[in-house]
Design a protein around this motif. Structure first.
Motif, PDB file in Angstrom:
ATOM      1  N   LEU A 168       0.853  -1.191   0.000  1.00 57.96           N
ATOM      2  CA  LEU A 168       0.000   0.000   0.000  1.00 57.96           C
ATOM      3  C   LEU A 168       0.886   1.236   0.000  1.00 57.96           C
ATOM      4  O   LEU A 168       1.977   1.228   0.584  1.00 57.96           O
ATOM      5  CB  LEU A 168      -0.906   0.012   1.229  1.00 57.96           C
ATOM      6  N   CYS A 169       0.421   2.281  -0.649  1.00 57.29           N
ATOM      7  CA  CYS A 169       1.256   3.467  -0.769  1.00 57.29           C
ATOM      8  C   CYS A 169       0.391   4.714  -0.897  1.00 57.29           C
ATOM      9  O   CYS A 169      -0.771   4.648  -1.309  1.00 57.29           O
ATOM     10  CB  CYS A 169       2.201   3.351  -1.976  1.00 57.29           C
ATOM     11  N   HIS A 170       0.974   5.839  -0.516  1.00 56.28           N
ATOM     12  CA  HIS A 170       0.311   7.136  -0.665  1.00 56.28           C
ATOM     13  C   HIS A 170       1.406   8.188  -0.777  1.00 56.28           C
ATOM     14  O   HIS A 170       2.206   8.361   0.151  1.00 56.28           O
ATOM     15  CB  HIS A 170      -0.602   7.428   0.520  1.00 56.28           C
ATOM     16  N   LEU A 171       1.442   8.898  -1.902  1.00 57.96           N
ATOM     17  CA  LEU A 171       2.527   9.831  -2.217  1.00 57.96           C
ATOM     18  C   LEU A 171       2.883  10.762  -1.068  1.00 57.96           C
ATOM     19  O   LEU A 171       4.055  10.975  -0.768  1.00 57.96           O
ATOM     20  CB  LEU A 171       2.154  10.681  -3.433  1.00 57.96           C
ATOM     21  N   HIS A 172       1.876  11.314  -0.423  1.00 60.97           N
ATOM     22  CA  HIS A 172       2.123  12.303   0.622  1.00 60.97           C
ATOM     23  C   HIS A 172       2.136  11.690   2.015  1.00 60.97           C
ATOM     24  O   HIS A 172       2.988  12.014   2.840  1.00 60.97           O
ATOM     25  CB  HIS A 172       1.065  13.413   0.569  1.00 60.97           C
ATOM     26  N   GLU A 173       1.169  10.826   2.303  1.00 57.18           N
ATOM     27  CA  GLU A 173       0.977  10.369   3.673  1.00 57.18           C
ATOM     28  C   GLU A 173       2.157   9.588   4.234  1.00 57.18           C
ATOM     29  O   GLU A 173       2.451   9.660   5.419  1.00 57.18           O
ATOM     30  CB  GLU A 173      -0.297   9.516   3.780  1.00 57.18           C
ATOM     31  N   LEU A 174       2.867   8.832   3.388  1.00 59.09           N
ATOM     32  CA  LEU A 174       4.010   8.067   3.876  1.00 59.09           C
ATOM     33  C   LEU A 174       5.011   8.957   4.592  1.00 59.09           C
ATOM     34  O   LEU A 174       5.538   8.613   5.657  1.00 59.09           O
ATOM     35  CB  LEU A 174       4.706   7.353   2.710  1.00 59.09           C
ATOM     36  N   TRP A 175       5.268  10.133   4.017  1.00 59.19           N
ATOM     37  CA  TRP A 175       6.332  10.993   4.541  1.00 59.19           C
ATOM     38  C   TRP A 175       5.883  11.838   5.723  1.00 59.19           C
ATOM     39  O   TRP A 175       6.665  12.649   6.237  1.00 59.19           O
ATOM     40  CB  TRP A 175       6.865  11.882   3.425  1.00 59.19           C
ATOM     41  N   THR A 176       4.630  11.687   6.151  1.00 58.63           N
ATOM     42  CA  THR A 176       4.196  12.434   7.340  1.00 58.63           C
ATOM     43  C   THR A 176       4.697  11.783   8.618  1.00 58.63           C
ATOM     44  O   THR A 176       4.608  12.377   9.691  1.00 58.63           O
ATOM     45  CB  THR A 176       2.653  12.550   7.398  1.00 58.63           C
ATOM     46  N   HIS A 177       5.198  10.565   8.535  1.00 59.55           N
ATOM     47  CA  HIS A 177       5.811   9.934   9.704  1.00 59.55           C
ATOM     48  C   HIS A 177       7.210  10.515   9.875  1.00 59.55           C
ATOM     49  O   HIS A 177       7.980  10.578   8.921  1.00 59.55           O
ATOM     50  CB  HIS A 177       5.877   8.415   9.520  1.00 59.55           C
ATOM     51  N   PRO A 178       7.592  10.948  11.086  1.00 58.76           N
ATOM     52  CA  PRO A 178       8.897  11.606  11.277  1.00 58.76           C
ATOM     53  C   PRO A 178      10.082  10.768  10.810  1.00 58.76           C
ATOM     54  O   PRO A 178      11.027  11.290  10.215  1.00 58.76           O
ATOM     55  CB  PRO A 178       8.945  11.851  12.793  1.00 58.76           C
ATOM     56  N   ARG A 229      13.722  10.211   3.896  1.00 56.42           N
ATOM     57  CA  ARG A 229      13.623  10.908   2.617  1.00 56.42           C
ATOM     58  C   ARG A 229      14.641  12.035   2.529  1.00 56.42           C
ATOM     59  O   ARG A 229      15.256  12.252   1.484  1.00 56.42           O
ATOM     60  CB  ARG A 229      12.209  11.453   2.401  1.00 56.42           C
ATOM     61  N   ARG A 230      14.855  12.749   3.629  1.00 55.08           N
ATOM     62  CA  ARG A 230      15.854  13.833   3.616  1.00 55.08           C
ATOM     63  C   ARG A 230      17.243  13.286   3.295  1.00 55.08           C
ATOM     64  O   ARG A 230      18.010  13.884   2.546  1.00 55.08           O
ATOM     65  CB  ARG A 230      15.869  14.552   4.974  1.00 55.08           C
ATOM     66  N   LYS A 231      17.574  12.131   3.881  1.00 57.12           N
ATOM     67  CA  LYS A 231      18.889  11.533   3.624  1.00 57.12           C
ATOM     68  C   LYS A 231      19.018  11.102   2.161  1.00 57.12           C
ATOM     69  O   LYS A 231      20.052  11.319   1.523  1.00 57.12           O
ATOM     70  CB  LYS A 231      19.098  10.317   4.528  1.00 57.12           C
ATOM     71  N   LEU A 232      17.973  10.486   1.630  1.00 53.36           N
ATOM     72  CA  LEU A 232      18.019   9.999   0.249  1.00 53.36           C
ATOM     73  C   LEU A 232      18.086  11.148  -0.745  1.00 53.36           C
ATOM     74  O   LEU A 232      18.845  11.111  -1.722  1.00 53.36           O
ATOM     75  CB  LEU A 232      16.807   9.121  -0.037  1.00 53.36           C
ATOM     76  N   THR A 233      17.295  12.197  -0.515  1.00 51.84           N
ATOM     77  CA  THR A 233      17.230  13.300  -1.474  1.00 51.84           C
ATOM     78  C   THR A 233      18.413  14.258  -1.340  1.00 51.84           C
ATOM     79  O   THR A 233      18.607  15.117  -2.205  1.00 51.84           O
ATOM     80  CB  THR A 233      15.918  14.085  -1.322  1.00 51.84           C
ATOM     81  N   ASP A 252      19.658  -6.437  12.503  1.00 49.05           N
ATOM     82  CA  ASP A 252      19.049  -6.987  13.714  1.00 49.05           C
ATOM     83  C   ASP A 252      17.837  -6.158  14.127  1.00 49.05           C
ATOM     84  O   ASP A 252      17.919  -5.308  15.011  1.00 49.05           O
ATOM     85  CB  ASP A 252      20.065  -7.045  14.853  1.00 49.05           C
ATOM     86  N   GLY A 253      16.735  -6.397  13.477  1.00 53.01           N
ATOM     87  CA  GLY A 253      15.484  -5.734  13.821  1.00 53.01           C
ATOM     88  C   GLY A 253      14.326  -6.633  13.472  1.00 53.01           C
ATOM     89  O   GLY A 253      14.503  -7.712  12.898  1.00 53.01           O
ATOM     90  N   ASN A 254      13.108  -6.237  13.832  1.00 50.73           N
ATOM     91  CA  ASN A 254      11.935  -7.038  13.480  1.00 50.73           C
ATOM     92  C   ASN A 254      10.867  -6.223  12.759  1.00 50.73           C
ATOM     93  O   ASN A 254       9.732  -6.651  12.629  1.00 50.73           O
ATOM     94  CB  ASN A 254      11.333  -7.700  14.728  1.00 50.73           C
ATOM     95  N   GLU A 255      11.261  -5.047  12.271  1.00 45.23           N
ATOM     96  CA  GLU A 255      10.322  -4.224  11.514  1.00 45.23           C
ATOM     97  C   GLU A 255      10.278  -4.690  10.057  1.00 45.23           C
ATOM     98  O   GLU A 255      11.236  -5.246   9.531  1.00 45.23           O
ATOM     99  CB  GLU A 255      10.763  -2.760  11.542  1.00 45.23           C
ATOM    100  N   HIS A 256       9.155  -4.418   9.391  1.00 46.29           N
ATOM    101  CA  HIS A 256       9.069  -4.696   7.963  1.00 46.29           C
ATOM    102  C   HIS A 256       9.261  -3.424   7.150  1.00 46.29           C
ATOM    103  O   HIS A 256      10.011  -3.419   6.178  1.00 46.29           O
ATOM    104  CB  HIS A 256       7.711  -5.316   7.611  1.00 46.29           C
ATOM    105  N   ASP A 257       8.598  -2.360   7.538  1.00 48.47           N
ATOM    106  CA  ASP A 257       8.724  -1.108   6.796  1.00 48.47           C
ATOM    107  C   ASP A 257      10.110  -0.521   7.028  1.00 48.47           C
ATOM    108  O   ASP A 257      10.487  -0.233   8.160  1.00 48.47           O
ATOM    109  CB  ASP A 257       7.656  -0.112   7.243  1.00 48.47           C
ATOM    110  N   PRO A 258      10.890  -0.328   5.970  1.00 45.48           N
ATOM    111  CA  PRO A 258      12.278   0.106   6.158  1.00 45.48           C
ATOM    112  C   PRO A 258      12.440   1.565   6.529  1.00 45.48           C
ATOM    113  O   PRO A 258      13.504   1.976   6.953  1.00 45.48           O
ATOM    114  CB  PRO A 258      12.908  -0.160   4.781  1.00 45.48           C
ATOM    115  N   PHE A 259      11.391   2.361   6.361  1.00 41.05           N
ATOM    116  CA  PHE A 259      11.546   3.790   6.578  1.00 41.05           C
ATOM    117  C   PHE A 259      10.853   4.303   7.830  1.00 41.05           C
ATOM    118  O   PHE A 259      10.965   5.477   8.156  1.00 41.05           O
ATOM    119  CB  PHE A 259      11.037   4.554   5.351  1.00 41.05           C
TER     120      PHE A 259
END
Length: 349
Positions: free
Chosen positions: A35-45, A51-55, A245-252
């Motif tokens: 699932l994806c949303h252009l804007h909403e994904l980046w509202t998480h701190p 995104r700041r690091k990548l861009t 060494d983590g148990n999260e799925h979402d990488p960001f």
């Protein structure tokens, strides 16, 4: 840095695909997950930080798959070929002749197909929390049970999925992730995409990849098991596997083990930072970090450490991430050696 603006391009069958770009530098395309949303994904701190690091180093382009976010939600057929055509349309519309790709989770298979079909257009390929075949993720029975919950009550279904995808999140983070899913897609589309996921299988084409490949996976990923990522690394020629060494799925949503820095090093053709920098003496570790490291070296789980120290599992995860940043190491075995050198534990007899 200017904020991104949404653009629309014509995808397969005339359906409109929404995409955005931000930053300057070598092109980098993020192929979206389930699932994806252009804007909403980046509202998480944490996602905004990633995104700041990548861009800062790349021109990052990302998009909403058909059925999700700001792209058309009806009037198309779900298929892997359709997914590949969406990626092609976005790159063409964005004027990108050649780019590195990050195939996150659900985005891994279409990124691989595109790279195998158009090797001249892909500089480097990153698989993050990804899989080669949907059947490697779960059983058909569990998939049917999950689809039933999603269809019957999307509020409950989104919370159930949030607990699986970001298991260390607090109440506020769970609320955010549940809302993100419900904004990204309808319950019917979410269930259809789960069906689509089950049909994917790219094992035959992975051996044909010719560009540098990095496979990054969290050891305890509860949505896509580590074995699914290891299967990609085993089949893609010369692929480098990095297990965090983590148990999260979402990488960001949680930068476990300096994930973004690891990806940036690979994209730039550099050795991982943990190899480029000399070992630190450990003097920068806080008292609490030294305590956590001592427990880690003894083989304790994050949950056991949290209980022993009277802190939350999420706090332990943050301390572990900090320790990895201060003490270059690949996995807990390396951390155990560092703990011995720092005199926190005695060497095994």
């Amino acid at each position: 840095m200017h904020e991104s603006s949404v653009q629309l391009c014509e995808g397969p069958g005339g359906a409109r695909v929404a995409f955005a770009s931000l930053g300057q530098g070598p092109p980098l395309v993020l192929v979206p997950g389930w699932l994806c949303h252009l804007h909403e994904l980046w509202t998480h701190p944490a996602a905004a930080s990633a995104r700041r690091k990548l861009t800062a180093a790349h021109r990052l382009t990302w998009y909403d798959r058909l059925g999700c976010g700001l792209s058309d939600r009806q009037g198309f057929e779900l298929s892997l070929e359709n997914d590949v055509q969406q990626l092609t349309a976005v790159m063409d519309a964005a004027g990108i002749d050649r780019a590195s790709l990050i195939g996150y989770s659900f985005g891994g298979p279409p990124a691989a197909v595109f790279a195998a079909r158009y090797p001249e257009r892909v500089q480097r390929l990153v698989f993050c929390s990804a899989f080669a075949r949907g059947s490697a993720i779960t059983t058909e029975e569990r998939l049917e049970a999950l689809k039933h919950v999603v269809r019957m009550n999307w509020n409950v279904g989104s919370r159930t999925l949030a607990a699986m995808l970001v298991p260390n999140g607090g109440a506020r983070e769970m609320q955010w992730y549940g809302r993100f899913q419900r904004m990204a897609a309808s319950s019917a589309m979410a269930a259809r995409l789960l069906d689509h996921l089950w049909t994917m299988d790219i094992r035959d084409l992975l051996p044909t990849l010719s560009m540098p490949v990095l496979v990054v996976h969290n050891r305890g990923d509860r949505a896509v098991p580590l074995s699914a990522g290891q299967e990609i690394a085993a089949l893609a020629p010369g692929a480098r596997m990095e297990i965090l060494d983590g148990n999260e799925h979402d990488p960001f949503l949680r930068d476990s083990g300096s994930l973004v820095e690891l990806i940036l090093d690979f994209l730039a053709g550099r050795q991982p930072a943990t190899q480029r920098h000399p070992s630190m003496p450990g003097g920068e570790l806080s008292t609490r970090e030294r305590e956590v490291l001592q427990h880690l070296a003894g083989g304790a789980s994050n949950k056991a450490i949290a209980t022993a120290l009277g802190i939350s599992v999420g706090t332990v995860e943050r301390h572990v991430s900090n320790i990895y940043g201060k003490l270059p190491a690949h996995g807990r075995a390396d951390l155990a050696l560092r703990a011995v050198k720092l005199g926190l534990v005695s060497p095994a007899p």
